[in-house]
Design an enzyme around this catalytic site. Sequence first.
Site, short mmCIF file in Angstrom:
data_model
loop_
_atom_site.label_atom_id
_atom_site.label_comp_id
_atom_site.label_asym_id
_atom_site.label_seq_id
_atom_site.Cartn_x
_atom_site.Cartn_y
_atom_site.Cartn_z
N ASP A 33 0.83 -1.21 0.00
CA ASP A 33 0.00 0.00 0.00
C ASP A 33 0.87 1.26 0.00
O ASP A 33 1.98 1.25 0.55
CB ASP A 33 -0.90 -0.03 1.25
CG ASP A 33 -2.07 0.92 1.12
OD1 ASP A 33 -2.28 1.48 0.02
OD2 ASP A 33 -2.78 1.12 2.11
N TRP A 38 2.84 7.97 -2.51
CA TRP A 38 4.25 8.14 -2.87
C TRP A 38 4.37 9.03 -4.11
O TRP A 38 5.19 9.94 -4.16
CB TRP A 38 4.87 6.77 -3.14
CG TRP A 38 6.35 6.75 -3.32
CD1 TRP A 38 7.30 6.56 -2.37
CD2 TRP A 38 7.05 6.92 -4.57
NE1 TRP A 38 8.56 6.61 -2.93
CE2 TRP A 38 8.43 6.82 -4.28
CE3 TRP A 38 6.65 7.15 -5.88
CZ2 TRP A 38 9.40 6.94 -5.26
CZ3 TRP A 38 7.63 7.28 -6.87
CH2 TRP A 38 8.99 7.17 -6.54
N ARG A 46 -0.54 8.82 -10.25
CA ARG A 46 -0.54 7.62 -9.40
C ARG A 46 0.22 6.45 -10.05
O ARG A 46 0.90 5.69 -9.36
CB ARG A 46 -1.98 7.21 -9.10
CG ARG A 46 -2.74 8.21 -8.25
CD ARG A 46 -4.19 7.76 -8.08
NE ARG A 46 -4.25 6.46 -7.46
CZ ARG A 46 -4.13 6.25 -6.14
NH1 ARG A 46 -3.97 7.26 -5.32
NH2 ARG A 46 -4.19 5.02 -5.65
N SER A 78 -7.06 -5.76 -5.83
CA SER A 78 -8.23 -6.30 -5.13
C SER A 78 -9.48 -6.23 -6.01
O SER A 78 -9.52 -5.48 -6.99
CB SER A 78 -8.46 -5.52 -3.84
OG SER A 78 -9.01 -4.25 -4.14
N GLU A 80 -12.06 -4.82 -5.16
CA GLU A 80 -12.55 -3.45 -5.01
C GLU A 80 -11.80 -2.48 -5.94
O GLU A 80 -12.33 -1.44 -6.33
CB GLU A 80 -12.41 -2.99 -3.55
CG GLU A 80 -13.29 -3.73 -2.55
CD GLU A 80 -12.78 -5.13 -2.17
OE1 GLU A 80 -11.60 -5.46 -2.46
OE2 GLU A 80 -13.58 -5.91 -1.60
N ASN A 81 -10.55 -2.83 -6.28
CA ASN A 81 -9.75 -1.93 -7.13
C ASN A 81 -10.34 -1.75 -8.52
O ASN A 81 -9.99 -0.80 -9.23
CB ASN A 81 -8.30 -2.44 -7.26
CG ASN A 81 -7.47 -2.29 -6.00
OD1 ASN A 81 -6.51 -3.02 -5.78
ND2 ASN A 81 -7.83 -1.33 -5.15
N TRP A 82 -11.26 -2.63 -8.94
CA TRP A 82 -11.91 -2.45 -10.25
C TRP A 82 -12.67 -1.13 -10.29
O TRP A 82 -12.96 -0.60 -11.36
CB TRP A 82 -12.87 -3.60 -10.57
CG TRP A 82 -12.19 -4.89 -10.88
CD1 TRP A 82 -12.23 -6.05 -10.17
CD2 TRP A 82 -11.36 -5.18 -12.03
NE1 TRP A 82 -11.47 -7.03 -10.76
CE2 TRP A 82 -10.92 -6.52 -11.91
CE3 TRP A 82 -10.93 -4.44 -13.13
CZ2 TRP A 82 -10.10 -7.13 -12.84
CZ3 TRP A 82 -10.08 -5.04 -14.07
CH2 TRP A 82 -9.70 -6.38 -13.93
N GLU A 220 0.93 -13.25 12.39
CA GLU A 220 1.49 -12.10 13.10
C GLU A 220 1.34 -10.90 12.17
O GLU A 220 1.68 -10.98 10.98
CB GLU A 220 2.98 -12.33 13.42
CG GLU A 220 3.22 -13.42 14.43
CD GLU A 220 2.60 -13.12 15.79
OE1 GLU A 220 2.66 -11.94 16.21
OE2 GLU A 220 2.06 -14.05 16.41
C1 FPP Z 1 -2.10 0.06 -3.31
O1 FPP Z 1 -1.55 1.37 -3.24
C2 FPP Z 1 -1.48 -0.65 -4.42
C3 FPP Z 1 -2.16 -1.22 -5.45
C4 FPP Z 1 -3.61 -1.17 -5.57
C5 FPP Z 1 -1.45 -1.86 -6.57
C6 FPP Z 1 -0.26 -2.69 -6.22
C7 FPP Z 1 0.51 -2.84 -7.44
C8 FPP Z 1 1.83 -2.78 -7.54
C9 FPP Z 1 2.75 -2.73 -6.40
C10 FPP Z 1 2.40 -2.73 -8.90
C11 FPP Z 1 3.13 -3.89 -9.41
C12 FPP Z 1 2.70 -5.23 -8.96
C13 FPP Z 1 3.16 -6.37 -9.48
C14 FPP Z 1 2.75 -7.66 -8.91
C15 FPP Z 1 4.08 -6.39 -10.62
P1 FPP Z 1 -2.51 2.59 -3.46
O2 FPP Z 1 -2.50 2.93 -4.90
O3 FPP Z 1 -3.87 2.30 -2.91
O4 FPP Z 1 -1.80 3.70 -2.62
P2 FPP Z 1 -2.50 4.92 -1.85
O5 FPP Z 1 -3.25 4.32 -0.70
O6 FPP Z 1 -1.35 5.73 -1.41
O7 FPP Z 1 -3.39 5.62 -2.83
#
Ligand code: FPP
Length: 272
Positions: A33, A38, A46, A78, A80-82, A220
Amino acid sequence: MNLISKPKNPEELSGSTGIPSDAVPVHVGIIMDGNGRWAKKRLMPRIFGHKRGADSVREVVTAAAQAGVKVLTLFAFSEENWGRPESEVSGLMGLFDTYLLREQAALKKQNIRLRTMGDLNRLPAQTGKLLTDACVNLSSCTGMILNLAVSYGARSEIVGAARQIAQMIREGVIDPGHVNDDLFSRCLQSDGLPDLDLLIRTSGELRLSNFMLWQASYAELYFTDVLWPDFGGKHFRQALTEYCARERRFGLVADLSMGQQASTDRAGETSC
Ligand code: FPP
């Protein structure tokens, strides 16, 4: 099997990671996360954070394999990410494609097997095919399993297991009295994998967010403020070190743990 594990004295630690091999968590899950924050801090879109997040994936996969972790599950996308903006979703799918194309050779070299959890049918055809092809290509590897949770949600997984069991009962294959933890686990998408020992979440959020709710029962939990794109091998090893300092009681009592530990040590079984 050892039920209770006591913390290791830091002086007992050895090896390149500083952690004895019998104390390394077998199954580590990571909720990666903080990519968006970042990027925002750097006034960047993003997807820039996600791209740097993919670099962290590469580094942490290697660190986990070198530390002797047997299964590493990464929450990559996830259910939900859709609901995120279309541009972010397609950017992430493109990143998965790039990762799978670029990293397969390196994964093979490290003897890392790939498997997945989640509803792959929802992925763009190309991403789904790349994922399934990569799993086949790496199926002969015998080292660490990299388990990618993509389009994954724990509640859907649990509902799916309940449906399978209901169907087996309806067909008379099993009796309701035969439904137990073991059968339920075998109906989950993580079938064959051990439960989580250690669950890491980056970026300071203190939630499970629908990730491996069944399998995390006795995990843990390790939360860090470090944002995922800044999280590397060093941070991963810090999490392992803290894990080793924890006393895992699995609902039993500490006094018992000493007796359990002694008999486990005699039997030469895994302990932490
Ligand atoms: C959550 O951070 C991260 C994700 C929804 C995507 C995770 C994907 C990667 C790390 C990219 C590469 C993955 C692989 C397996 C090659 P966020 O975007 O929700 O961060 P925020 O809470 O700061 O908005």
